[in-house]
Design an enzyme around this catalytic site. Structure first.
Site, mmCIF file in Angstrom:
data_model
loop_
_atom_site.group_PDB
_atom_site.id
_atom_site.type_symbol
_atom_site.label_atom_id
_atom_site.label_comp_id
_atom_site.label_asym_id
_atom_site.label_seq_id
_atom_site.Cartn_x
_atom_site.Cartn_y
_atom_site.Cartn_z
ATOM 1 C CB THR A 87 42.035 16.169 24.874
ATOM 2 O OG1 THR A 87 43.085 17.101 25.065
ATOM 3 C CG2 THR A 87 42.526 15.008 24.056
ATOM 4 C CG ASN B 240 47.224 22.316 24.158
ATOM 5 O OD1 ASN B 240 47.212 21.384 24.960
ATOM 6 N ND2 ASN B 240 47.991 23.367 24.333
ATOM 7 C CD GLU C 104 48.244 20.049 20.986
ATOM 8 O OE1 GLU C 104 48.982 20.089 21.983
ATOM 9 O OE2 GLU C 104 47.154 19.471 20.965
ATOM 10 C CB SER D 190 51.057 14.116 23.593
ATOM 11 O OG SER D 190 49.688 13.886 23.865
ATOM 12 C CB SER D 191 49.229 14.014 28.813
ATOM 13 O OG SER D 191 50.216 14.801 29.428
ATOM 14 N N GLY E 209 41.948 15.568 29.036
ATOM 15 C CA GLY E 209 42.187 16.180 30.328
ATOM 16 C C GLY E 209 43.591 16.687 30.556
#
Length: 574
Positions: free
Chosen positions: A382, A402, A421, A453-454, A473
């Site tokens: 990312t 991703n 993704e 998502s993060s 990350g």
């Protein structure tokens, strides 16, 4: 005490890893304390590649604002960081408009197509088909980044897309120098990438794989970006490019429909806001899990004075907060257009206080003792860049395809490398994805749904300081941003925050991960005595990019992660 300890850790970690602070910036001389300045003294940009930072500054010099710079930086990263992002992927843009004082979250997350049902990702034994989930057309959602570039430019920028996309188009056509991370990443994904005709045409154009120092040209991508600049949304989601994308997916056995591509829309959402000590934190709402997790972790940690603790106890409390936030991430969060989530409760100080009360100051809580089903509630792969301009506008953007090189598949004739993704959905409930993160029904795929998502683009602001921060990350994005905010709270500068050594815990697997050199032997022994499992020898991770403005001294600083030698932070007066 905490500030000194963190600075010592920064120095030790950077030296032990053989890293250089390649983007150290000349700062103004410290000034005597004064009233906070009304506006920043110039512009600060930090991104993961020097060409992208330069593209952003080019827009500022052309009379653009932070939002124009963001479009240029984003598009350029899409060209020079195919390993991390691209117009075949998506992202989140957190914006602050200084004139109106409004914060807005632009959600450009990819969406699932109707054919992407959970059953489509199971093998004949009912197990997750990992290859289909991470490689090729079935792993790709409908891209959102092109729509975001059009939206941000048209609604918030001053300059036309033809101007803001010009640097990316030029670099795609003329080429850029391949750097070691691209070469290594290609090596690790070569078998997958060389399955696809379109990928071979781009990355094996001269008959051999990428090598550091060579020039990578992407004429098809330049053409696609020109169509986007000329026709806006229709230049990607209709017409020539759309037809080629649909044909490529069909050729490789996937099932996209023209109406699904044409029907993609970015969504503006209200960011999350909460307080941590003297800071107002503005961050990402779902379908990002990052903001909710940040709110839980920081509000749990606000109950302790971390500066008075030794490293072992500080690490213990931080990782216990991480453990609880990641457990809630797994159980509750998903696309807000499909899932009802108890956000008010999850982000409340009362809920955080309840979680804090479950943390033993001297003992680890085994993750399997935290229930894996919902409890009753009332309700490197990312990239990131950060920008502040002289008017006080600011942008925090995280974008991605991703995993390394996304799906590995380039649609022939477009230069567009598709994301993978779909693996961020809970394709098989209770089965970890490529980042080891599990999910359940709230994050199951459905037509038009956005995967959890993060990515955690964030602003933090106190009376005396403002910072824009974010990182790549995978699941570790959230904890990178957490540690960065704790670093700012401890008094560190932007470059020191970007260089901070990292620890991580995500509930499952039940282990503290730490970069080599972050935790000394005595600390590891103390943590293990508390009941923690510790992996203290991991390779470095992440690529944090941050900018800050000290309002009292009226000094801007840009911090770019020293783990990434091609990143660049820049500060320029206006």
């Amino acid at each position: 005490m905490m500030r000194q300890a963190l600075r010592a850790l920064v120095s030790a970690s950077v030296l032990s890893a053989g890293l250089l602070l390649t983007a150290t910036l000349p700062l103004h001389a410290a000034q005597k304390a004064a009233r906070p300045a009304g506006h920043p003294p110039g512009v600060a940009i930090a991104s993961a590649h020097a060409l992208a930072t330069d593209a952003g500054m080019e827009m500022i010099r052309a009379g653009g604002n932070a939002f124009d710079a963001a479009v240029a930086v984003s598009a350029t990263l899409a060209v020079v960081e195919p390993i991390s992002s691209g117009i075949g992927g998506g992202g989140f843009f957190l914006l602050h408009d200084a004139k109106s004082g409004k914060d807005v979250f632009v959600d450009a997350r990819e969406t699932a197509v109707a054919a992407s049902t959970p059953a489509a990702y199971l093998d004949d034994k009912g197990e997750l088909n990992r290859d289909r989930a991470t490689n090729g057309p079935w792993s790709a959602g409908i891209p959102g980044l092109p729509a975001a570039l059009v939206h941000v430019s048209g609604k918030y920028g001053r300059l036309p897309l033809k101007t803001t996309l010009a640097p990316a188009i030029r670099i795609a056509r003329e080429g850029f120098e391949v750097y070691p991370r691209l070469e290594r990443g290609y090596g690790s994904r070569r078998e997958v990438m060389e399955r696809y005709r379109g990928t071979r045409e781009v990355f094996l154009a001269d008959g051999s794989p990428l090598k550091a120092g060579e020039i990578l040209k992407q004429p098809d991508l330049a053409r696609t970006l020109e169509l986007l600049a000329d026709k806006g949304f229709d230049g990607f989601y209709h017409g020539e490019v759309a037809a080629k994308l649909l044909a490529a997916v069909k050729e490789e056995g996937g099932q996209w429909r023209a109406d699904e591509l044409a029907g993609y829309r970015v969504k503006e959402r209200e960011p999350l806001h909460f307080q941590y000590r003297d800071w107002t934190v503005t961050t990402a709402p779902p379908p990002s899990s990052g903001g909710v997790a940040l709110a839980e972790m920081l509000q749990m940690l606000s109950g302790w004075d971390l500066s008075k603790l030794d490293q072992a106890h500080r690490t213990h409390l931080i990782t216990e907060a991480m453990r609880r936030a990641f457990r809630d991430r797994t159980i509750y969060l998903g696309d807000p257009d499909f899932v009802k989530m108890p956000l008010a409760r999850l982000t409340s100080v009362d809920y955080a206080a309840g979680l804090r009360a479950t943390i033993h100051p001297e003992k680890a809580t085994p993750s399997d003792l935290l229930p894996g089903q919902p409890a009753p509630l009332e309700d490197d792969e990312t990239t990131h860049f950060s920008i502040i301009d002289a008017a006080g506008n600011r942008v925090s953007t995280t974008q991605t395809v991703n995993l390394l090189y996304g799906s590995g598949m380039v649609a022939p004739g477009t230069g567009v490398l598709l994301n993978n993704e779909m693996d961020d959905f809970a394709l098989r409930p209770g089965t970890p994805n490529a980042f080891g993160v599990m999910g359940f029904a709230a994050n199951a795929p459905a037509a038009g749904k956005r995967m959890l998502s993060s990515m955690t683009p964030s602003f933090i602001e106190s009376k005396d300081k403002l910072a824009v921060i974010g990182a790549p990350g995978g699941s570790r994005i959230i904890t990178e941003v957490l540690l960065g905010i704790l670093g700012y709270d401890a008094g560190l500068g932007a470059q020191e925050v970007a260089a901070l050594p990292r620890i991580h815990h995500q509930w499952m697997p039940d282990v503290i991960s730490a970069e080599k050199g972050t935790l000394d032997a005595q600390t590891v022994t103390a943590l293990e005595a508390m009941g923690h499992k510790v992996n203290a020898g991991e390779n470095t991770w992440g690529n944090l990019q941050t900018v800050s403005w000290d309002k009292r001294s009226n000094v801007l600083e840009a911090g770019t992660d020293p783990r990434n030698p091609v990143g660049k932070g820049a500060v320029e007066g206006r």
